[in-house]
Design a protein around this motif. Structure first.
Motif, PDB file in Angstrom:
ATOM      1  N   TRP A   3       0.832  -1.207   0.000  1.00 34.99           N
ATOM      2  CA  TRP A   3       0.000   0.000   0.000  1.00 34.99           C
ATOM      3  C   TRP A   3       0.863   1.252   0.000  1.00 34.99           C
ATOM      4  O   TRP A   3       0.508   2.254  -0.635  1.00 34.99           O
ATOM      5  CB  TRP A   3      -0.969  -0.010   1.182  1.00 34.99           C
ATOM      6  CG  TRP A   3      -2.132  -0.912   0.920  1.00 34.99           C
ATOM      7  CD1 TRP A   3      -2.309  -2.174   1.406  1.00 34.99           C
ATOM      8  CD2 TRP A   3      -3.243  -0.651   0.060  1.00 34.99           C
ATOM      9  NE1 TRP A   3      -3.477  -2.709   0.905  1.00 34.99           N
ATOM     10  CE2 TRP A   3      -4.076  -1.788   0.076  1.00 34.99           C
ATOM     11  CE3 TRP A   3      -3.617   0.441  -0.717  1.00 34.99           C
ATOM     12  CZ2 TRP A   3      -5.253  -1.870  -0.638  1.00 34.99           C
ATOM     13  CZ3 TRP A   3      -4.809   0.360  -1.437  1.00 34.99           C
ATOM     14  CH2 TRP A   3      -5.606  -0.772  -1.404  1.00 34.99           C
ATOM     15  N   LEU A  53      -1.175  -7.036  -4.238  1.00 34.60           N
ATOM     16  CA  LEU A  53      -2.534  -6.500  -4.238  1.00 34.60           C
ATOM     17  C   LEU A  53      -3.261  -6.941  -5.501  1.00 34.60           C
ATOM     18  O   LEU A  53      -2.627  -7.146  -6.536  1.00 34.60           O
ATOM     19  CB  LEU A  53      -2.495  -4.961  -4.197  1.00 34.60           C
ATOM     20  CG  LEU A  53      -1.848  -4.311  -2.986  1.00 34.60           C
ATOM     21  CD1 LEU A  53      -1.746  -2.806  -3.177  1.00 34.60           C
ATOM     22  CD2 LEU A  53      -2.644  -4.628  -1.733  1.00 34.60           C
ATOM     23  N   THR A  57      -7.905  -3.497  -7.968  1.00 37.08           N
ATOM     24  CA  THR A  57      -7.876  -2.584  -6.827  1.00 37.08           C
ATOM     25  C   THR A  57      -6.684  -1.643  -6.925  1.00 37.08           C
ATOM     26  O   THR A  57      -6.819  -0.428  -6.776  1.00 37.08           O
ATOM     27  CB  THR A  57      -7.820  -3.370  -5.506  1.00 37.08           C
ATOM     28  OG1 THR A  57      -8.984  -4.184  -5.403  1.00 37.08           O
ATOM     29  CG2 THR A  57      -7.723  -2.446  -4.306  1.00 37.08           C
ATOM     30  N   ALA A  58      -5.514  -2.205  -7.179  1.00 33.18           N
ATOM     31  CA  ALA A  58      -4.303  -1.384  -7.246  1.00 33.18           C
ATOM     32  C   ALA A  58      -4.400  -0.335  -8.351  1.00 33.18           C
ATOM     33  O   ALA A  58      -4.078   0.832  -8.139  1.00 33.18           O
ATOM     34  CB  ALA A  58      -3.080  -2.271  -7.468  1.00 33.18           C
ATOM     35  N   ALA A  60      -7.128   0.914  -9.813  1.00 35.15           N
ATOM     36  CA  ALA A  60      -8.157   1.907  -9.514  1.00 35.15           C
ATOM     37  C   ALA A  60      -7.676   2.905  -8.462  1.00 35.15           C
ATOM     38  O   ALA A  60      -7.925   4.110  -8.579  1.00 35.15           O
ATOM     39  CB  ALA A  60      -9.437   1.215  -9.062  1.00 35.15           C
ATOM     40  N   VAL A  61      -6.995   2.418  -7.441  1.00 30.81           N
ATOM     41  CA  VAL A  61      -6.471   3.309  -6.403  1.00 30.81           C
ATOM     42  C   VAL A  61      -5.399   4.224  -6.995  1.00 30.81           C
ATOM     43  O   VAL A  61      -5.384   5.430  -6.736  1.00 30.81           O
ATOM     44  CB  VAL A  61      -5.927   2.498  -5.209  1.00 30.81           C
ATOM     45  CG1 VAL A  61      -5.147   3.375  -4.248  1.00 30.81           C
ATOM     46  CG2 VAL A  61      -7.076   1.786  -4.497  1.00 30.81           C
ATOM     47  N   VAL A  97     -12.025   5.023  -3.727  1.00 34.55           N
ATOM     48  CA  VAL A  97     -10.702   4.528  -3.345  1.00 34.55           C
ATOM     49  C   VAL A  97     -10.734   3.966  -1.935  1.00 34.55           C
ATOM     50  O   VAL A  97     -10.202   2.877  -1.673  1.00 34.55           O
ATOM     51  CB  VAL A  97      -9.645   5.653  -3.467  1.00 34.55           C
ATOM     52  CG1 VAL A  97      -8.337   5.274  -2.805  1.00 34.55           C
ATOM     53  CG2 VAL A  97      -9.417   6.014  -4.936  1.00 34.55           C
ATOM     54  N   LEU A 100     -12.467   0.610  -1.941  1.00 35.40           N
ATOM     55  CA  LEU A 100     -11.614  -0.467  -2.451  1.00 35.40           C
ATOM     56  C   LEU A 100     -10.580  -0.910  -1.415  1.00 35.40           C
ATOM     57  O   LEU A 100     -10.222  -2.071  -1.344  1.00 35.40           O
ATOM     58  CB  LEU A 100     -10.927  -0.039  -3.739  1.00 35.40           C
ATOM     59  CG  LEU A 100     -11.838   0.057  -4.956  1.00 35.40           C
ATOM     60  CD1 LEU A 100     -11.099   0.722  -6.111  1.00 35.40           C
ATOM     61  CD2 LEU A 100     -12.338  -1.311  -5.356  1.00 35.40           C
ATOM     62  N   LYS A 101     -10.101   0.021  -0.622  1.00 33.54           N
ATOM     63  CA  LYS A 101      -9.131  -0.315   0.434  1.00 33.54           C
ATOM     64  C   LYS A 101      -9.795  -1.145   1.523  1.00 33.54           C
ATOM     65  O   LYS A 101      -9.206  -2.089   2.049  1.00 33.54           O
ATOM     66  CB  LYS A 101      -8.539   0.962   1.012  1.00 33.54           C
ATOM     67  CG  LYS A 101      -7.721   0.791   2.279  1.00 33.54           C
ATOM     68  CD  LYS A 101      -6.447   0.018   2.066  1.00 33.54           C
ATOM     69  CE  LYS A 101      -5.566   0.054   3.280  1.00 33.54           C
ATOM     70  NZ  LYS A 101      -5.479  -1.176   4.001  1.00 33.54           N
ATOM     71  N   ILE A 103     -12.566  -3.074   1.301  1.00 34.42           N
ATOM     72  CA  ILE A 103     -13.102  -4.364   0.859  1.00 34.42           C
ATOM     73  C   ILE A 103     -12.004  -5.409   0.770  1.00 34.42           C
ATOM     74  O   ILE A 103     -11.002  -5.341   0.232  1.00 34.42           O
ATOM     75  CB  ILE A 103     -13.840  -4.227  -0.480  1.00 34.42           C
ATOM     76  CG1 ILE A 103     -15.042  -3.346  -0.289  1.00 34.42           C
ATOM     77  CG2 ILE A 103     -14.229  -5.565  -1.039  1.00 34.42           C
ATOM     78  CD1 ILE A 103     -15.798  -3.009  -1.549  1.00 34.42           C
TER      79      ILE A 103
END
Length: 103
Positions: A3, A53, A57-58, A60-61, A97, A100-101, A103
């Motif tokens: 992260w 990750l 997710t990665a 999109a973040v 964001v 997503l973190k 979930i």
């Protein structure tokens, strides 16, 4: 650690987007060099983050935080609009964001 790499990659996305805007179509040397270097390092950090990750997710973040950061640079440094609707849209990106973190 993944992260932190992802957040660093997103911050570098803000740097490269801003630097490339300042490069005036690659006609100014140092903003061009900074932009390209930051982009490469950002991609490398994103690649390292997706080892641990989920890719969706990665990505999109990375894009979301980068987009929010670039818009904030535009508002605070370049005099772009900070209309309520624009700020509400940024809040939706941040909410996505964060979701997503979580979930």
């Amino acid at each position: 650690m993944p992260w932190l790499l992802l957040i660093g990659a997103a911050l570098l996305e803000v740097v490269w987007a801003t630097a490339l805007e300042r490069s005036e179509g690659f006609t100014r040397r140092w903003p061009t060099v900074v932009g390209i270097t930051a982009a490469v390092v950002s991609f490398v950090m994103l690649t390292m983050a997706v080892r641990d990750l989920p890719l969706g997710t990665a990505y999109a973040v990375w894009v979301g935080l980068g987009a929010v950061g670039v818009v904030l640079v535009g508002i605070f440094a370049l005099g772009e609009s900070a209309s309520p609707l624009r700020l509400a849209c940024l809040a939706l990106i941040v909410a996505g964001v964060v979701g997503l973190k979580i979930i």
